[in-house]
Scaffold this motif. Structure first.
Motif, PDB file in Angstrom:
ATOM      1  N   VAL A 133       0.826  -1.212   0.000  1.00 46.98           N
ATOM      2  CA  VAL A 133       0.000   0.000   0.000  1.00 46.98           C
ATOM      3  C   VAL A 133       0.859   1.260   0.000  1.00 46.98           C
ATOM      4  O   VAL A 133       0.480   2.277  -0.616  1.00 46.98           O
ATOM      5  N   GLY A 134       2.025   1.211   0.663  1.00 47.65           N
ATOM      6  CA  GLY A 134       2.866   2.398   0.772  1.00 47.65           C
ATOM      7  C   GLY A 134       3.209   3.035  -0.568  1.00 47.65           C
ATOM      8  O   GLY A 134       2.946   4.227  -0.778  1.00 47.65           O
ATOM      9  N   PRO A 135       3.783   2.295  -1.521  1.00 45.83           N
ATOM     10  CA  PRO A 135       4.116   2.886  -2.823  1.00 45.83           C
ATOM     11  C   PRO A 135       2.889   3.403  -3.576  1.00 45.83           C
ATOM     12  O   PRO A 135       2.976   4.407  -4.288  1.00 45.83           O
ATOM     13  N   ILE A 136       1.751   2.721  -3.421  1.00 43.04           N
ATOM     14  CA  ILE A 136       0.527   3.166  -4.101  1.00 43.04           C
ATOM     15  C   ILE A 136       0.079   4.520  -3.561  1.00 43.04           C
ATOM     16  O   ILE A 136      -0.257   5.433  -4.326  1.00 43.04           O
ATOM     17  N   LEU A 137       0.072   4.664  -2.242  1.00 39.19           N
ATOM     18  CA  LEU A 137      -0.303   5.943  -1.647  1.00 39.19           C
ATOM     19  C   LEU A 137       0.679   7.041  -2.051  1.00 39.19           C
ATOM     20  O   LEU A 137       0.277   8.189  -2.312  1.00 39.19           O
ATOM     21  N   PHE A 138       1.954   6.679  -2.100  1.00 40.06           N
ATOM     22  CA  PHE A 138       2.961   7.670  -2.478  1.00 40.06           C
ATOM     23  C   PHE A 138       2.730   8.159  -3.907  1.00 40.06           C
ATOM     24  O   PHE A 138       2.759   9.370  -4.166  1.00 40.06           O
ATOM     25  N   MET A 139       2.491   7.233  -4.826  1.00 33.51           N
ATOM     26  CA  MET A 139       2.256   7.626  -6.213  1.00 33.51           C
ATOM     27  C   MET A 139       0.979   8.445  -6.349  1.00 33.51           C
ATOM     28  O   MET A 139       0.938   9.435  -7.091  1.00 33.51           O
ATOM     29  N   ALA A 140      -0.057   8.045  -5.616  1.00 35.21           N
ATOM     30  CA  ALA A 140      -1.303   8.812  -5.646  1.00 35.21           C
ATOM     31  C   ALA A 140      -1.062  10.229  -5.153  1.00 35.21           C
ATOM     32  O   ALA A 140      -1.589  11.203  -5.714  1.00 35.21           O
ATOM     33  N   GLY A 141      -0.275  10.369  -4.110  1.00 33.05           N
ATOM     34  CA  GLY A 141       0.034  11.685  -3.580  1.00 33.05           C
ATOM     35  C   GLY A 141       0.801  12.541  -4.559  1.00 33.05           C
ATOM     36  O   GLY A 141       0.615  13.768  -4.623  1.00 33.05           O
ATOM     37  N   MET A 142       1.664  11.900  -5.368  1.00 36.01           N
ATOM     38  CA  MET A 142       2.422  12.652  -6.358  1.00 36.01           C
ATOM     39  C   MET A 142       1.534  13.190  -7.478  1.00 36.01           C
ATOM     40  O   MET A 142       1.811  14.247  -8.063  1.00 36.01           O
ATOM     41  N   PHE A 143       0.478  12.493  -7.785  1.00 32.11           N
ATOM     42  CA  PHE A 143      -0.428  12.914  -8.849  1.00 32.11           C
ATOM     43  C   PHE A 143      -1.400  13.997  -8.381  1.00 32.11           C
ATOM     44  O   PHE A 143      -1.955  14.724  -9.202  1.00 32.11           O
ATOM     45  N   LEU A 144      -1.611  14.077  -7.076  1.00 29.07           N
ATOM     46  CA  LEU A 144      -2.564  15.046  -6.534  1.00 29.07           C
ATOM     47  C   LEU A 144      -1.839  16.283  -6.033  1.00 29.07           C
ATOM     48  O   LEU A 144      -0.757  16.183  -5.454  1.00 29.07           O
ATOM     49  N   ALA A 145      -2.449  17.414  -6.243  1.00 35.02           N
ATOM     50  CA  ALA A 145      -1.846  18.665  -5.800  1.00 35.02           C
ATOM     51  C   ALA A 145      -2.350  19.045  -4.415  1.00 35.02           C
ATOM     52  O   ALA A 145      -3.333  18.484  -3.924  1.00 35.02           O
ATOM     53  N   GLY A 146      -1.675  19.972  -3.798  1.00 31.57           N
ATOM     54  CA  GLY A 146      -2.160  20.530  -2.555  1.00 31.57           C
ATOM     55  C   GLY A 146      -1.878  19.665  -1.347  1.00 31.57           C
ATOM     56  O   GLY A 146      -1.092  18.716  -1.371  1.00 31.57           O
ATOM     57  N   THR A 147      -2.592  19.993  -0.289  1.00 36.41           N
ATOM     58  CA  THR A 147      -2.394  19.339   1.001  1.00 36.41           C
ATOM     59  C   THR A 147      -2.728  17.855   0.944  1.00 36.41           C
ATOM     60  O   THR A 147      -2.028  17.034   1.558  1.00 36.41           O
ATOM     61  N   LEU A 148      -3.793  17.519   0.207  1.00 32.32           N
ATOM     62  CA  LEU A 148      -4.183  16.109   0.126  1.00 32.32           C
ATOM     63  C   LEU A 148      -3.081  15.261  -0.493  1.00 32.32           C
ATOM     64  O   LEU A 148      -2.752  14.187   0.011  1.00 32.32           O
ATOM     65  N   GLY A 149      -2.508  15.757  -1.583  1.00 28.23           N
ATOM     66  CA  GLY A 149      -1.435  15.023  -2.233  1.00 28.23           C
ATOM     67  C   GLY A 149      -0.231  14.840  -1.333  1.00 28.23           C
ATOM     68  O   GLY A 149       0.352  13.755  -1.235  1.00 28.23           O
ATOM     69  N   THR A 150       0.147  15.903  -0.638  1.00 31.49           N
ATOM     70  CA  THR A 150       1.294  15.840   0.273  1.00 31.49           C
ATOM     71  C   THR A 150       1.041  14.862   1.412  1.00 31.49           C
ATOM     72  O   THR A 150       1.922  14.079   1.791  1.00 31.49           O
ATOM     73  N   THR A 151      -0.173  14.905   1.948  1.00 34.54           N
ATOM     74  CA  THR A 151      -0.525  14.012   3.060  1.00 34.54           C
ATOM     75  C   THR A 151      -0.474  12.549   2.629  1.00 34.54           C
ATOM     76  O   THR A 151       0.068  11.692   3.338  1.00 34.54           O
ATOM     77  N   LEU A 152      -1.028  12.263   1.452  1.00 38.19           N
ATOM     78  CA  LEU A 152      -1.015  10.880   0.947  1.00 38.19           C
ATOM     79  C   LEU A 152       0.418  10.410   0.701  1.00 38.19           C
ATOM     80  O   LEU A 152       0.771   9.266   1.011  1.00 38.19           O
ATOM     81  N   ALA A 153       1.230  11.290   0.130  1.00 34.66           N
ATOM     82  CA  ALA A 153       2.617  10.916  -0.159  1.00 34.66           C
ATOM     83  C   ALA A 153       3.377  10.591   1.123  1.00 34.66           C
ATOM     84  O   ALA A 153       4.095   9.578   1.192  1.00 34.66           O
ATOM     85  N   TRP A 154       3.216  11.430   2.142  1.00 34.16           N
ATOM     86  CA  TRP A 154       3.911  11.172   3.407  1.00 34.16           C
ATOM     87  C   TRP A 154       3.376   9.915   4.095  1.00 34.16           C
ATOM     88  O   TRP A 154       4.131   9.189   4.747  1.00 34.16           O
ATOM     89  N   ALA A 155       2.073   9.667   3.937  1.00 35.12           N
ATOM     90  CA  ALA A 155       1.503   8.432   4.500  1.00 35.12           C
ATOM     91  C   ALA A 155       2.110   7.212   3.814  1.00 35.12           C
ATOM     92  O   ALA A 155       2.416   6.201   4.459  1.00 35.12           O
ATOM     93  N   GLY A 156       2.281   7.312   2.498  1.00 38.72           N
ATOM     94  CA  GLY A 156       2.912   6.212   1.759  1.00 38.72           C
ATOM     95  C   GLY A 156       4.338   5.978   2.199  1.00 38.72           C
ATOM     96  O   GLY A 156       4.782   4.832   2.356  1.00 38.72           O
ATOM     97  N   ILE A 157       5.071   7.083   2.416  1.00 41.61           N
ATOM     98  CA  ILE A 157       6.454   6.965   2.879  1.00 41.61           C
ATOM     99  C   ILE A 157       6.508   6.317   4.257  1.00 41.61           C
ATOM    100  O   ILE A 157       7.353   5.457   4.531  1.00 41.61           O
ATOM    101  N   ALA A 158       5.601   6.717   5.138  1.00 41.48           N
ATOM    102  CA  ALA A 158       5.578   6.150   6.486  1.00 41.48           C
ATOM    103  C   ALA A 158       5.294   4.651   6.444  1.00 41.48           C
ATOM    104  O   ALA A 158       5.943   3.861   7.150  1.00 41.48           O
TER     105      ALA A 158
END
Length: 232
Positions: A133-158
């Motif tokens: 799930v981590g890489p998927i969330l990270f990629m999703a976060g990269m495609f999304l702009a703003g706070t939501l994208g950043t939050t998803l990316a950091w969640a994927g990294i975690a």
């Protein structure tokens, strides 16, 4: 797009090459020493059982079982079963008793409450989620702009970070199991000191695969972090 980033190969290529080299060494060493019979004539299953018995682990506490697949050997702490691949289980070779003794070392770790093994066992559920799930969330976060994208990316990294931590915790577990195996094989008369050259070749090559796995996970995590740094 970030997944075509040439920088990815800077992070991914060295540990990938190390992993390929490690796999080659394992297969080569196992093939070579699978053809050399132990002077004692003890096969892998007998070696594992002797080590377990001497360690105070009876057959009712931990079973030694045969399982399919090449080098699919493992100790299952949940079901208290030491499973050896068919060649390791039945052959009286230096490679077979070395691998069997290593897995028996994990059972001894379990019996004595070896802390890194306990930590690794606790981490398994989180790692199974994080690695997928981590890489998927990270990629999703990269495609999304703003706070939501950043939050998803950091969640994927975690989440993926748990995979890297698991790989690091695995290192002392595997190194300690090999150390125990090497000591017990000689002390129990399963192999001679001269035959330990072959045991060392097999187990040291296997240890390198875990080093490569840890390097791959860590470098992947560092790559994700570098992307976030550039994005910020």
């Amino acid at each position: 797009m970030f997944y075509f980033d040439p920088l990815y190969f800077v992070f991914a290529l060295p540990p990938m090459l190390l992993g390929l080299w490690a796999q080659f060494r394992v297969k080569s060493a196992f093939k070579k020493y699978s053809q050399i019979r132990t002077q004692s004539g003890i096969n892998g299953a007998e070696a594992a059982r002797r080590i377990l018995d001497r360690g105070g682990i009876s057959s009712s506490q931990v079973k030694v079982e045969a399982t399919r697949g090449m080098l699919s050997d493992h100790y299952d702490p949940r079901h208290k079963a030491l499973r050896l691949s068919e060649d390791v289980y039945s052959l009286s070779s230096i490679a077979s008793v070395g691998v069997a003794a290593h897995e028996a070392g994990h059972a001894l770790q379990d019996k004595t409450g070896y802390a890194p093994l306990q930590i690794r066992s606790i981490m398994v559920p989180a790692v199974s989620i994080g690695s997928n799930v981590g890489p998927i969330l990270f990629m999703a976060g990269m495609f999304l702009a703003g706070t939501l994208g950043t939050t998803l990316a950091w969640a994927g990294i975690a989440l993926f970070g748990s995979t890297a931590l698991f790989a690091l915790v695995t290192l002392p577990v595997e190194f300690d199991a090999s150390r125990r195996a090497k000591e017990l094989l000689v002390s129990q008369g399963i192999v001679s000191r001269a035959e330990m050259q072959g045991v060392n070749a097999v187990l040291d090559a296997a240890a390198l695969t875990y080093v490569a796995a840890a390097a791959q996970a860590i470098m992947q995590l560092v790559y994700f972090l570098s992307i976030m740094n550039r994005r910020d």
